[in-house]
Structure formats: structure tokens, C-alpha cells
Design a protein around this motif. Structure first.
Motif, PDB file in Angstrom:
ATOM      1  N   ASP A  44       0.854  -1.177   0.000  1.00  0.00           N
ATOM      2  CA  ASP A  44       0.000   0.000   0.000  1.00  0.00           C
ATOM      3  C   ASP A  44       0.898   1.237   0.000  1.00  0.00           C
ATOM      4  O   ASP A  44       1.340   1.701   1.046  1.00  0.00           O
ATOM      5  N   LEU A  45       1.185   1.759  -1.184  1.00  0.00           N
ATOM      6  CA  LEU A  45       2.069   2.911  -1.309  1.00  0.00           C
ATOM      7  C   LEU A  45       1.250   4.199  -1.257  1.00  0.00           C
ATOM      8  O   LEU A  45       0.339   4.395  -2.052  1.00  0.00           O
ATOM      9  N   HIS A  46       1.586   5.066  -0.312  1.00  0.00           N
ATOM     10  CA  HIS A  46       0.930   6.368  -0.230  1.00  0.00           C
ATOM     11  C   HIS A  46       1.585   7.302  -1.246  1.00  0.00           C
ATOM     12  O   HIS A  46       2.756   7.656  -1.123  1.00  0.00           O
ATOM     13  N   HIS A  47       0.821   7.689  -2.250  1.00  0.00           N
ATOM     14  CA  HIS A  47       1.349   8.441  -3.385  1.00  0.00           C
ATOM     15  C   HIS A  47       1.347   9.933  -3.076  1.00  0.00           C
ATOM     16  O   HIS A  47       0.309  10.522  -2.763  1.00  0.00           O
ATOM     17  N   LEU A  48       2.510  10.559  -3.163  1.00  0.00           N
ATOM     18  CA  LEU A  48       2.670  11.992  -2.927  1.00  0.00           C
ATOM     19  C   LEU A  48       3.226  12.613  -4.200  1.00  0.00           C
ATOM     20  O   LEU A  48       4.391  12.412  -4.541  1.00  0.00           O
ATOM     21  N   ASP A  49       2.397  13.355  -4.922  1.00  0.00           N
ATOM     22  CA  ASP A  49       2.801  13.922  -6.207  1.00  0.00           C
ATOM     23  C   ASP A  49       3.449  15.288  -5.989  1.00  0.00           C
ATOM     24  O   ASP A  49       2.778  16.259  -5.615  1.00  0.00           O
ATOM     25  N   ALA A  50       4.750  15.356  -6.221  1.00  0.00           N
ATOM     26  CA  ALA A  50       5.509  16.593  -5.998  1.00  0.00           C
ATOM     27  C   ALA A  50       5.781  17.348  -7.292  1.00  0.00           C
ATOM     28  O   ALA A  50       6.604  18.278  -7.302  1.00  0.00           O
ATOM     29  N   THR A  51       5.099  16.999  -8.375  1.00  0.00           N
ATOM     30  CA  THR A  51       5.385  17.625  -9.677  1.00  0.00           C
ATOM     31  C   THR A  51       5.273  19.141  -9.607  1.00  0.00           C
ATOM     32  O   THR A  51       6.134  19.868 -10.133  1.00  0.00           O
ATOM     33  N   GLU A  52       4.228  19.640  -8.957  1.00  0.00           N
ATOM     34  CA  GLU A  52       4.024  21.092  -8.881  1.00  0.00           C
ATOM     35  C   GLU A  52       5.194  21.785  -8.197  1.00  0.00           C
ATOM     36  O   GLU A  52       5.554  22.916  -8.566  1.00  0.00           O
ATOM     37  N   VAL A  53       5.786  21.129  -7.222  1.00  0.00           N
ATOM     38  CA  VAL A  53       6.931  21.707  -6.509  1.00  0.00           C
ATOM     39  C   VAL A  53       8.056  22.015  -7.479  1.00  0.00           C
ATOM     40  O   VAL A  53       8.704  23.073  -7.405  1.00  0.00           O
ATOM     41  N   PHE A  54       8.297  21.114  -8.421  1.00  0.00           N
ATOM     42  CA  PHE A  54       9.421  21.242  -9.346  1.00  0.00           C
ATOM     43  C   PHE A  54       9.127  22.214 -10.490  1.00  0.00           C
ATOM     44  O   PHE A  54      10.030  22.544 -11.257  1.00  0.00           O
ATOM     45  N   LEU A  55       7.885  22.657 -10.584  1.00  0.00           N
ATOM     46  CA  LEU A  55       7.520  23.649 -11.591  1.00  0.00           C
ATOM     47  C   LEU A  55       7.543  25.064 -11.039  1.00  0.00           C
ATOM     48  O   LEU A  55       7.330  26.022 -11.776  1.00  0.00           O
ATOM     49  N   LYS A  56       7.795  25.189  -9.738  1.00  0.00           N
ATOM     50  CA  LYS A  56       7.823  26.495  -9.088  1.00  0.00           C
ATOM     51  C   LYS A  56       9.219  26.788  -8.572  1.00  0.00           C
ATOM     52  O   LYS A  56      10.111  25.938  -8.621  1.00  0.00           O
ATOM     53  N   HIS A  57       9.394  27.993  -8.028  1.00  0.00           N
ATOM     54  CA  HIS A  57      10.701  28.402  -7.533  1.00  0.00           C
ATOM     55  C   HIS A  57      10.539  29.157  -6.218  1.00  0.00           C
ATOM     56  O   HIS A  57       9.489  29.730  -5.939  1.00  0.00           O
ATOM     57  N   GLY A  58      11.602  29.142  -5.426  1.00  0.00           N
ATOM     58  CA  GLY A  58      11.637  29.941  -4.209  1.00  0.00           C
ATOM     59  C   GLY A  58      10.525  29.618  -3.233  1.00  0.00           C
ATOM     60  O   GLY A  58      10.213  28.457  -2.949  1.00  0.00           O
ATOM     61  N   PHE A  59       9.907  30.701  -2.718  1.00  0.00           N
ATOM     62  CA  PHE A  59       8.855  30.558  -1.710  1.00  0.00           C
ATOM     63  C   PHE A  59       7.695  29.713  -2.225  1.00  0.00           C
ATOM     64  O   PHE A  59       7.138  28.891  -1.482  1.00  0.00           O
ATOM     65  N   GLU A  60       7.323  29.907  -3.487  1.00  0.00           N
ATOM     66  CA  GLU A  60       6.195  29.153  -4.043  1.00  0.00           C
ATOM     67  C   GLU A  60       6.492  27.656  -4.075  1.00  0.00           C
ATOM     68  O   GLU A  60       5.598  26.834  -3.822  1.00  0.00           O
ATOM     69  N   ALA A  61       7.730  27.300  -4.371  1.00  0.00           N
ATOM     70  CA  ALA A  61       8.102  25.884  -4.375  1.00  0.00           C
ATOM     71  C   ALA A  61       8.052  25.316  -2.961  1.00  0.00           C
ATOM     72  O   ALA A  61       7.574  24.192  -2.747  1.00  0.00           O
ATOM     73  N   ASP A  62       8.546  26.080  -1.982  1.00  0.00           N
ATOM     74  CA  ASP A  62       8.520  25.624  -0.596  1.00  0.00           C
ATOM     75  C   ASP A  62       7.081  25.463  -0.099  1.00  0.00           C
ATOM     76  O   ASP A  62       6.759  24.507   0.623  1.00  0.00           O
ATOM     77  N   GLU A  63       6.215  26.396  -0.487  1.00  0.00           N
ATOM     78  CA  GLU A  63       4.809  26.310  -0.082  1.00  0.00           C
ATOM     79  C   GLU A  63       4.159  25.080  -0.691  1.00  0.00           C
ATOM     80  O   GLU A  63       3.393  24.368  -0.013  1.00  0.00           O
TER      81      GLU A  63
END
Length: 324
Positions: free
Chosen positions: A254-273
Motif C-alpha cells: 500500500d504505497l501512499h502516493h505523494l505527487d511533488a510535480t508542482e513543486v518542481f515547476l515552481k521556484h523559491g517561496f512558491e516551491a517551498d509552499e
């Protein structure tokens, strides 16, 4: 004796009911033997597994076990992308940079060493967090190890990034590694007599690709080598993703899927958020629920808390949330 098994608990009950006069059933007073719990963070290279494991270890009393097959070796810290002391934030890391670079460290070796470390961490009432992209190591420890299965219950977190986005990121990461001294680091490790050997740390991406450059140093050869490093790192990410999907199907984990794609499309504060919203906070809640079941403990957690569990080796009845 008969055993009643559930996903995360093992309860041992006598086959003959014991009671005192007045028909008080002693089975209700028997202690429960719970499986100890282990968190496993999976994902392809570059997805942020180490970052997540450290985030979790700052919220829960945990220690981290490396399961990356190249990071177990001493040396080539840049090439193997080991976490730095600053990035560790004081969290204990195990099986990181401890193996002689000229020997092969196999999945069976990892199973043995990791089992000992997990046992030691649990004995100190802390939570083992196993993190790395080498899925063969995880399979050897969890699936090919009956003793491990009988003693531990696992929570699997899968950090995923869309492959095209991830490939773009790892290519840029190679450029940053070059700027940080990748070529010089590998040149110090380079041995012209062993360039055809694929033992130990010499299998790390970057070592074979730079072989031709070290033999014939010029700018074109270096550019070609760096492009090969990028291409092979992208292939590794794709292969690791395929392996995770295969394990999910074959092992029925049972793998809990965490999609971080949006993180890698942003920069700085927005990426951290985005990281906090999409990865750190959801995974924290998943781990909290995994560690502290509702019928045993109040669900107390916020993103600024360190959660201290009761003893993981005895019956537990309370939990305290300690402000950082």
C-alpha cells in the motif's frame, strides 16, 4: 496457542480460556504484542526523498537509514548526491558512506545491516525511516525477509514527480554538481588501471562516463561526458519509477502516493509552499495515523510540533506533543 493477525498488530491468545470464580475472563487482561513500526520513503532519483525523510524526522523522534546502493560507499559525496551535514539538521543517519568503495555491497548485505540498525533504533524507542531509490534493497529487506515481516509493520511513502519534469530537473542538477566540483572529485577517485571494472563505487553514474575525458582531456570530451551523465541519470529515474510500479503490483504494498510535480515547476517561496502543502504536511498526517492509532492516542499534531511516542516495545497508553 493461536495467533490473531492484522496488518500492524500481532495478538497472542491462549488456546484454553482462563477464568477466576465469577467467570472473569483473563483473556481481556493479557498484554498485546504490537509489531514495531517502520517508515519507508521511496521514489526515483531527484524527487526529494531525503528532504522528506528529514522533514519527518524533525516532527517525529526518528532516525534515518540510507537505502541508496551508491550512497552506502565512502567517497564521491557529490557524484552520489549524499546529504550534507547541514542538510541533516542533526538527524542521525545510518548506512551512509560506510562501505569500502572497492567492494560490492549486495542486497543481502543491506538486508543484514539494515535489520541490525532497525532493531537498534527501535530498542531506543525511536522510529526507523528508511529512504533511498534502490528498490532491490527495500525488496530484500521487507519482502525477502520473513523475520522482518514478523516483527515490523511498514508505512510506504512514494514521492513521485512527472517523468518529463523530473528529467529536466536531474539534468540541471548535474550542471550544479559539475559547478560544485564533480569532475575534480571523480578525477581524484579515478584509477586508469581499473577503468573497465564495475565493482563497488566505480558503478556510480559519472565514473564510467568521465573515463574517456580523463584519458583524452579536452573540452569536447568533457561536454560529451556530462551529456552522458545527464542521459544515464534520466534513464535511472525512468528505471526506478518502473521498478516502483512493478513492486506495487507484485508485492501488493500500500504505497501512499505523494505527487511533488508542482513543486518542481515552481521556484523559491512558491516551491517551498507547494512542498509543504503537497508532500510534507500530507505525509506527516499519514505517518501520525500510522504510528498512533486513534483508539490508543489522541491525534495531536501540527507542522511545528515534535511528536514523542511512548515506548514502542511495551504496551502504550499516552502520547505527548512537545513544542519545538
Amino acid at each position: 496457542m493461536k495467533r490473531l493477525l492484522s496488518a500492524c498488530k500481532e495478538i497472542t491468545v491462549p488456546s484454553i480460556s482462563m477464568s477466576f470464580p465469577g467467570r472473569i475472563n483473563m483473556e481481556s487482561f493479557l498484554p498485546r504484542n504490537r509489531k514495531d513500526k517502520v517508515v519507508i520513503v521511496m521514489g526515483a532519483t531527484g524527487t526529494g526523498k531525503s528532504r522528506l525523510s528529514i522533514d519527518l524526522a524533525t516532527k517525529f523522534p526518528a532516525e534515518i537509514i540510507n537505502s541508496d546502493k551508491m550512497q552506502v560507499y565512502k567517497g564521491l559525496d557529490i557524484a552520489t548526491n549524499k546529504v550534507t551535514d547541514d542538510e541533516c539538521h542533526g538527524i542521525a543517519h545510518h548506512l551512509l558512506g560506510f562501505v569500502d568503495p572497492n567492494v560490492d555491497f549486495t542486497a543481502d548485505d543491506f538486508r543484514h545491516e539494515a535489520s541490525l540498525v532497525v532493531e537498534s533504533i527501535v530498542a531506543n524507542d525511536r522510529i526507523p525511516i528508511i529512504v533511498g531509490g534502490s528498490n532491490s534493497f527495500i525488496k530484500a529487506l521487507v519482502h525477502n525477509n520473513i523475520e522482518f515481516q514478523s516483527r515490523y509493520c511498514c508505512c510506504f511513502l512514494w514521492v513521485h514527480v512527472s517523468l518529463p519534469v523530473l528529467q529536466s530537473f536531474v539534468s540541471k542538477r548535474v550542471d550544479r554538481m559539475v559547478q560544485s566540483g564533480l569532475v575534480d572529485e571523480i578525477q581524484r577517485f579515478y584509477n586508469p588501471k581499473l577503468t573497465n571494472s564495475k565493482i563497488g563505487l566505480r558503478r556510480a553514474i559519472g565514473v564510467p562516463e568521465l573515463d574517456h575525458f580523463f584519458k583524452n582531456e579536452n573540452s569536447e570530451n568533457l561536454k560529451e561526458a556530462i551529456n552522458k551523465i545527464k542521459a544515464n541519470t534520466c534513464k535511472l529515474a525512468s528505471r526506478q519509477l518502473q521498478n516502483i510500479l512493478s513492486l506495487q503490483t507484485q508485492m501488493e504494498w500500500d504505497l501512499h502516493h505523494l505527487d511533488a510535480t508542482e513543486v518542481f515547476l515552481k521556484h523559491g517561496f512558491e516551491a517551498d509552499e507547494a512542498w509543504e502543502r503537497l508532500v510534507a504536511r500530507p505525509s506527516g498526517l499519514i505517518v501520525r495515523d500510522f504510528l498512533y492509532e486513534e483508539r490508543d492516542f489522541p491525534k495531536i499534531m501540527n507542522t511545528n510540533s515534535v511528536i514523542t511516542p511512548p515506548s514502542m516495545t511495551t504496551a502504550v497508553n499516552a502520547i505527548a506533543a512537545v513544542a519545538r
